[in-house]
Design a protein around this motif. Structure first.
Motif, PDB file in Angstrom:
ATOM      1  N   ASP A  20       0.820  -1.212   0.000  1.00 54.78           N
ATOM      2  CA  ASP A  20       0.000   0.000   0.000  1.00 54.78           C
ATOM      3  C   ASP A  20       0.853   1.261   0.000  1.00 54.78           C
ATOM      4  O   ASP A  20       0.488   2.249  -0.619  1.00 54.78           O
ATOM      5  CB  ASP A  20      -0.922  -0.004   1.229  1.00 54.78           C
ATOM      6  CG  ASP A  20      -1.953  -1.112   1.146  1.00 54.78           C
ATOM      7  OD1 ASP A  20      -2.934  -0.951   0.402  1.00 54.78           O
ATOM      8  OD2 ASP A  20      -1.763  -2.147   1.792  1.00 54.78           O
ATOM      9  N   LYS A  21       1.974   1.230   0.704  1.00 60.01           N
ATOM     10  CA  LYS A  21       2.874   2.380   0.699  1.00 60.01           C
ATOM     11  C   LYS A  21       4.319   1.899   0.692  1.00 60.01           C
ATOM     12  O   LYS A  21       4.667   0.926   1.368  1.00 60.01           O
ATOM     13  CB  LYS A  21       2.643   3.287   1.917  1.00 60.01           C
ATOM     14  CG  LYS A  21       1.461   4.239   1.766  1.00 60.01           C
ATOM     15  CD  LYS A  21       1.463   5.327   2.810  1.00 60.01           C
ATOM     16  CE  LYS A  21       0.245   6.239   2.667  1.00 60.01           C
ATOM     17  NZ  LYS A  21       0.250   6.965   1.379  1.00 60.01           N
ATOM     18  N   ILE A  22       5.134   2.594  -0.101  1.00 58.00           N
ATOM     19  CA  ILE A  22       6.579   2.370  -0.118  1.00 58.00           C
ATOM     20  C   ILE A  22       7.216   3.570   0.571  1.00 58.00           C
ATOM     21  O   ILE A  22       7.109   4.700   0.091  1.00 58.00           O
ATOM     22  CB  ILE A  22       7.103   2.227  -1.553  1.00 58.00           C
ATOM     23  CG1 ILE A  22       6.370   1.098  -2.286  1.00 58.00           C
ATOM     24  CG2 ILE A  22       8.602   1.987  -1.557  1.00 58.00           C
ATOM     25  CD1 ILE A  22       6.706   1.015  -3.757  1.00 58.00           C
ATOM     26  N   ILE A  23       7.862   3.322   1.697  1.00 55.56           N
ATOM     27  CA  ILE A  23       8.401   4.402   2.524  1.00 55.56           C
ATOM     28  C   ILE A  23       9.918   4.400   2.400  1.00 55.56           C
ATOM     29  O   ILE A  23      10.575   3.394   2.671  1.00 55.56           O
ATOM     30  CB  ILE A  23       7.985   4.228   3.997  1.00 55.56           C
ATOM     31  CG1 ILE A  23       6.451   4.264   4.104  1.00 55.56           C
ATOM     32  CG2 ILE A  23       8.605   5.302   4.867  1.00 55.56           C
ATOM     33  CD1 ILE A  23       5.947   4.044   5.509  1.00 55.56           C
ATOM     34  N   PHE A  24      10.445   5.528   1.978  1.00 49.84           N
ATOM     35  CA  PHE A  24      11.893   5.695   1.888  1.00 49.84           C
ATOM     36  C   PHE A  24      12.417   6.232   3.213  1.00 49.84           C
ATOM     37  O   PHE A  24      11.914   7.224   3.741  1.00 49.84           O
ATOM     38  CB  PHE A  24      12.253   6.661   0.759  1.00 49.84           C
ATOM     39  CG  PHE A  24      13.730   6.940   0.643  1.00 49.84           C
ATOM     40  CD1 PHE A  24      14.559   6.073  -0.045  1.00 49.84           C
ATOM     41  CD2 PHE A  24      14.289   8.075   1.220  1.00 49.84           C
ATOM     42  CE1 PHE A  24      15.912   6.319  -0.157  1.00 49.84           C
ATOM     43  CE2 PHE A  24      15.638   8.329   1.118  1.00 49.84           C
ATOM     44  CZ  PHE A  24      16.459   7.451   0.423  1.00 49.84           C
ATOM     45  N   VAL A  25      13.424   5.561   3.754  1.00 52.52           N
ATOM     46  CA  VAL A  25      14.043   5.963   5.015  1.00 52.52           C
ATOM     47  C   VAL A  25      15.402   6.575   4.689  1.00 52.52           C
ATOM     48  O   VAL A  25      16.260   5.909   4.104  1.00 52.52           O
ATOM     49  CB  VAL A  25      14.200   4.772   5.974  1.00 52.52           C
ATOM     50  CG1 VAL A  25      14.768   5.237   7.310  1.00 52.52           C
ATOM     51  CG2 VAL A  25      12.854   4.076   6.182  1.00 52.52           C
ATOM     52  N   GLY A  26      15.586   7.841   5.045  1.00 52.54           N
ATOM     53  CA  GLY A  26      16.836   8.540   4.756  1.00 52.54           C
ATOM     54  C   GLY A  26      17.309   9.338   5.949  1.00 52.54           C
ATOM     55  O   GLY A  26      16.546   9.608   6.886  1.00 52.54           O
ATOM     56  N   GLU A  27      18.562   9.724   5.902  1.00 55.41           N
ATOM     57  CA  GLU A  27      19.151  10.500   6.986  1.00 55.41           C
ATOM     58  C   GLU A  27      18.913  11.988   6.762  1.00 55.41           C
ATOM     59  O   GLU A  27      18.949  12.469   5.626  1.00 55.41           O
ATOM     60  CB  GLU A  27      20.651  10.227   7.085  1.00 55.41           C
ATOM     61  CG  GLU A  27      20.987   8.832   7.577  1.00 55.41           C
ATOM     62  CD  GLU A  27      22.481   8.619   7.673  1.00 55.41           C
ATOM     63  OE1 GLU A  27      23.215   9.346   6.993  1.00 55.41           O
ATOM     64  OE2 GLU A  27      22.904   7.736   8.430  1.00 55.41           O
ATOM     65  N   ALA A  28      18.703  12.697   7.853  1.00 59.94           N
ATOM     66  CA  ALA A  28      18.429  14.129   7.763  1.00 59.94           C
ATOM     67  C   ALA A  28      19.688  14.965   7.665  1.00 59.94           C
ATOM     68  O   ALA A  28      19.597  16.168   7.428  1.00 59.94           O
ATOM     69  CB  ALA A  28      17.630  14.573   8.992  1.00 59.94           C
ATOM     70  N   LEU A  29      20.860  14.364   7.819  1.00 58.31           N
ATOM     71  CA  LEU A  29      22.079  15.154   7.901  1.00 58.31           C
ATOM     72  C   LEU A  29      22.997  15.004   6.698  1.00 58.31           C
ATOM     73  O   LEU A  29      24.153  15.438   6.739  1.00 58.31           O
ATOM     74  CB  LEU A  29      22.856  14.802   9.183  1.00 58.31           C
ATOM     75  CG  LEU A  29      23.011  13.321   9.569  1.00 58.31           C
ATOM     76  CD1 LEU A  29      24.106  12.643   8.807  1.00 58.31           C
ATOM     77  CD2 LEU A  29      23.243  13.187  11.058  1.00 58.31           C
ATOM     78  N   VAL A  30      22.518  14.414   5.601  1.00 62.14           N
ATOM     79  CA  VAL A  30      23.405  14.177   4.468  1.00 62.14           C
ATOM     80  C   VAL A  30      23.250  15.209   3.355  1.00 62.14           C
ATOM     81  O   VAL A  30      24.070  15.254   2.451  1.00 62.14           O
ATOM     82  CB  VAL A  30      23.186  12.759   3.887  1.00 62.14           C
ATOM     83  CG1 VAL A  30      23.655  11.713   4.861  1.00 62.14           C
ATOM     84  CG2 VAL A  30      21.734  12.531   3.528  1.00 62.14           C
ATOM     85  N   GLY A  31      22.219  16.048   3.359  1.00 65.62           N
ATOM     86  CA  GLY A  31      22.110  17.142   2.397  1.00 65.62           C
ATOM     87  C   GLY A  31      21.900  16.679   0.975  1.00 65.62           C
ATOM     88  O   GLY A  31      20.933  15.991   0.653  1.00 65.62           O
ATOM     89  N   ASN A  32      22.849  17.049   0.087  1.00 68.69           N
ATOM     90  CA  ASN A  32      22.707  16.751  -1.336  1.00 68.69           C
ATOM     91  C   ASN A  32      22.651  15.249  -1.605  1.00 68.69           C
ATOM     92  O   ASN A  32      21.996  14.808  -2.543  1.00 68.69           O
ATOM     93  CB  ASN A  32      23.872  17.356  -2.117  1.00 68.69           C
ATOM     94  CG  ASN A  32      23.818  18.860  -2.164  1.00 68.69           C
ATOM     95  OD1 ASN A  32      22.751  19.444  -2.123  1.00 68.69           O
ATOM     96  ND2 ASN A  32      24.971  19.491  -2.238  1.00 68.69           N
TER      97      ASN A  32
END
Length: 668
Positions: free
Chosen positions: A571-583
């Motif tokens: 139903d949903k594909i959730i991308f998990v990423g870090e908030a401190l990597v910027g570009n």
């Protein structure tokens, strides 16, 4: 060569348009029209905006320019494969001609629309008919055709670059500005094949002669490395061999401490208080739903009433701000002429590029300091500048305050979710729809798939989401589909054990969380499918699918992830990423989204729809203070909402992002 040209007002009123091909004339009436995409992405969502900007959509190149004083938009659409270099000149000439002929009639129409907030009333319709009649009288269509022919003629008369001239440019670039034997100085001279061959040989010899000492091909032998130390001071080398490890060797390498025995023989007791943070707990809504706390950049916790500034502080802050604004205004007035002062006081000063350029440059640097990607900072500032050029600066408002206000509005438009972020409501809707569609049938579980690169915290934040779902009384099945990383299944097993202990602490009798695992080395797509079937048979409400981390450039692994999505259609594909990597976060999210859309549905004969990222979870949000640019960058790239942010190590360290909080943090 053109497909479409139009002149319209920002309210949506089309003043004049023409389609040059029947195919585009029929396409223009559908939602898939490139012009409709321009309206949606530029004027509604505030993306890809500039004074003379462009983007491609479905094989068409859309170029436009604006006249902000009157709110006019001039649009040209042409095939993306055609190198029409005269389009910017055509837009500029068309705008100049149209305003020279009909500015007073347009001003009357714009004033009428402003008085009615953009609604086409009878008075506005009358003003529009007067303008169109005037366009017929002035033969505007013929004037545009002549302008188009002149622009096309200018491009035809412009000399095209020949292969010889391109070769000369490559030679000059390779020589780094140095003179090359045999290359004529004047760009109009012809170059023969013999001269080209001589130049190539000269460049080769120059490159061979420029190698450093000791490099390859110099004939020098590198000096031998110093000999290793011997004797007592030398480091003892580790012994490697195929012999069986003895018990003494195992004891020497065992640094673990024995676990204390408990009365019931269950091993190490679980410290429930260490798994949750009472200060970070959310609240129950009026209908009994558990809501996670809101993130606030002033402390990372829910903004309570006692944290609000007092009325005296607000008044003092307003007085201070007024003093600063007055000082800026006085400095501007002191350096301007009397006519400039009068225009400011009467609200007739028109903002120009020169007025906005220094403020926009400062604002762009400020956004990059907040961890916003560079290209997105540039696009946001270009959007603000394009919206303000030609606008009147009323009263004693400073240019800086106008830019800040416009930027705040643009940030709000980008960050406002375009889809629902209420997962509990979506879960309830799917359960109700399954019950209604199939009488006496078991409802399908709601499935969430967590994807991302290695080490960002997918499993940890999956467990936080699981705790939130348990708090709302839902039965959750965690599918261990990371069959590659050593310890991945054991990590989820520990999380399930901890969540079960928290469930007992909360006084919930029925077991509401389980782990579905099939070990390592198995097909992740098959495990996820079996987990969903098991969840349906055992009446689980939600299935959380944990996947292996992978780099965004690894095509085989991205194809395997797309296969999992295609087979199970979550139903949903959730991308998990870090908030401190910027570009880097933008690159990761863009390539994950593109790979899923390219590879999902492959081999199904077109029956399976292409899938992309549906939502985002940002981790390690407690480490960035107010540098929340990654949230803006990710939302800008995909248009998908940020569902949660992770702010710590306990199961309650999950936050919701509010748009106004992000805007405040970015402009702070």
């Amino acid at each position: 060569m053109l497909d479409h040209v139009s002149i319209s007002h920002q309210s949506g009123l089309i003043l004049w348009s023409r389609s040059f091909t029947p195919a585009f004339a029929s396409l223009a009436q559908t939602p898939a029209s490139p012009v409709n995409a321009l309206v949606r992405e530029v004027f509604i969502e505030g993306k890809v905006r500039g004074e003379d900007a462009s983007f491609e959509r479905d094989g068409y190149n859309v170029r436009w320019t604006m006249e902000n004083g009157l709110g006019l938009v001039f649009v040209v659409v042409f095939p993306a494969l055609l190198p029409l270099t005269y389009i910017p000149a055509l837009l500029t000439r068309t705008k100049q001609l149209f305003l020279s002929l009909f500015q007073q009639y347009i001003q009357t129409l714009v004033d009428t629309l402003s008085a009615t907030s953009g609604v086409l009333t009878e008075a506005a319709g009358s003003a529009l008919r007067v303008l169109q009649q005037r366009m017929d009288d002035e033969r505007w269509a013929q004037i545009f055709d002549r302008c188009l022919r002149n622009c096309e003629g200018d491009q035809a008369r412009r000399p095209a670059q020949t292969p010889i001239s391109l070769h000369r440019q490559a030679q000059l670039s390779a020589a780094s500005g140095a003179s090359t034997p045999g290359v004529p100085d004047t760009p109009t001279d012809s170059v023969t094949a013999e001269e080209i061959a001589k130049n190539v040989e000269a460049l080769k010899s120059k490159m061979k002669g420029g190698r450093g000492k000791g490099g390859k091909g110099t004939g020098q032998t590198p000096s031998p490395s110093p000999s290793r130390k011997t004797g007592a001071a030398a480091k003892l080398m580790r012994k490697w061999g195929d012999s069986q490890v003895s018990a003494g060797d195992m004891a020497a390498l065992d640094y673990s401490t024995p676990a204390p025995e408990t009365p019931n023989g269950q091993g190490t007791p679980i410290d429930v208080e260490a798994l949750v943070s009472r200060d970070a707990m959310g609240q129950r809504s009026k209908d009994g739903q558990y809501e996670v706390a809101d993130w606030d950049f002033r402390g990372g916790k829910r903004a309570a009433a006692e944290d609000l500034p007092s009325e005296e502080e607000i008044l003092a802050r307003g007085t201070s701000r007024l003093t600063i604004d007055d000082k800026e205004d006085k400095e501007e007035v002191a350096g301007s002429s009397w006519s400039g002062i009068f225009s400011r006081l009467t609200g007739s000063k028109v903002l120009s590029k020169q007025d906005l350029q220094p403020v926009l440059a400062e604002m762009e640097k400020h956004l990059m300091d907040k961890n916003v990607a560079k290209d997105i900072s540039e696009k946001m500032c270009d959007s603000v500048g394009a919206a303000l050029v030609g606008k009147k600066l009323g009263g004693l408002s400073s240019v800086k305050s106008e830019v800040q206000s416009s930027l705040s509005s643009a940030l709000t438009r980008v960050l406002t979710p375009k889809t629902s972020t209420d997962l509990l409501l979506d879960i309830q809707r799917k359960r109700s729809a399954s019950t209604v569609s199939y009488d006496n049938a078991l409802p399908d579980p709601y499935t969430l798939t967590f994807v991302g690169v290695n080490g960002v915290g997918k499993s940890t934040n999956l467990s936080k989401v699981c705790f939130w779902l348990l708090q709302n009384g839902l039965r959750v099945l965690i599918a261990a589909c990371d069959t590659f990383r050593s310890g991945a299944v054991e990590q989820l097993r520990v999380h399930v054990r901890n969540l079960g202990a928290l469930q007992d602490e909360l006084g919930v009798g029925e077991k509401k969380v389980e782990l579905y695992e099939r070990g390592y080395g198995k097909d992740a797509a098959g495990i996820a499918k079996d987990a969903i079937t098991y969840a349906k048979e055992n009446k689980f409400d939600v299935v959380l699918i944990d996947t292996a981390g992978r780099m965004q450039d690894n095509e085989p692994l991205m194809r395997a992830l797309a296969k999992l999505v295609t087979v199970n259609n979550p139903d949903k594909i959730i991308f998990v990423g870090e908030a401190l990597v910027g570009n880097e976060a933008v690159d990761q999210l863009t390539k994950f989204d593109r790979a899923l859309k390219d590879f999902s549905g492959a081999g199904t004969g077109g029956g399976q729809r292409k899938r992309g990222i549906d939502g985002i979870i940002l981790t390690k949000f407690d480490t960035i203070d107010d540098k929340v640019g990654a949230a803006l960058s990710m939302t800008y790239v995909t248009g998908q909402p940020i569902l949660f942010v992770g702010c710590g190590q306990t199961y309650t360290d999950l936050r919701q992002l509010r748009v106004n909080h992000i805007v405040q943090a970015l402009l702070n």
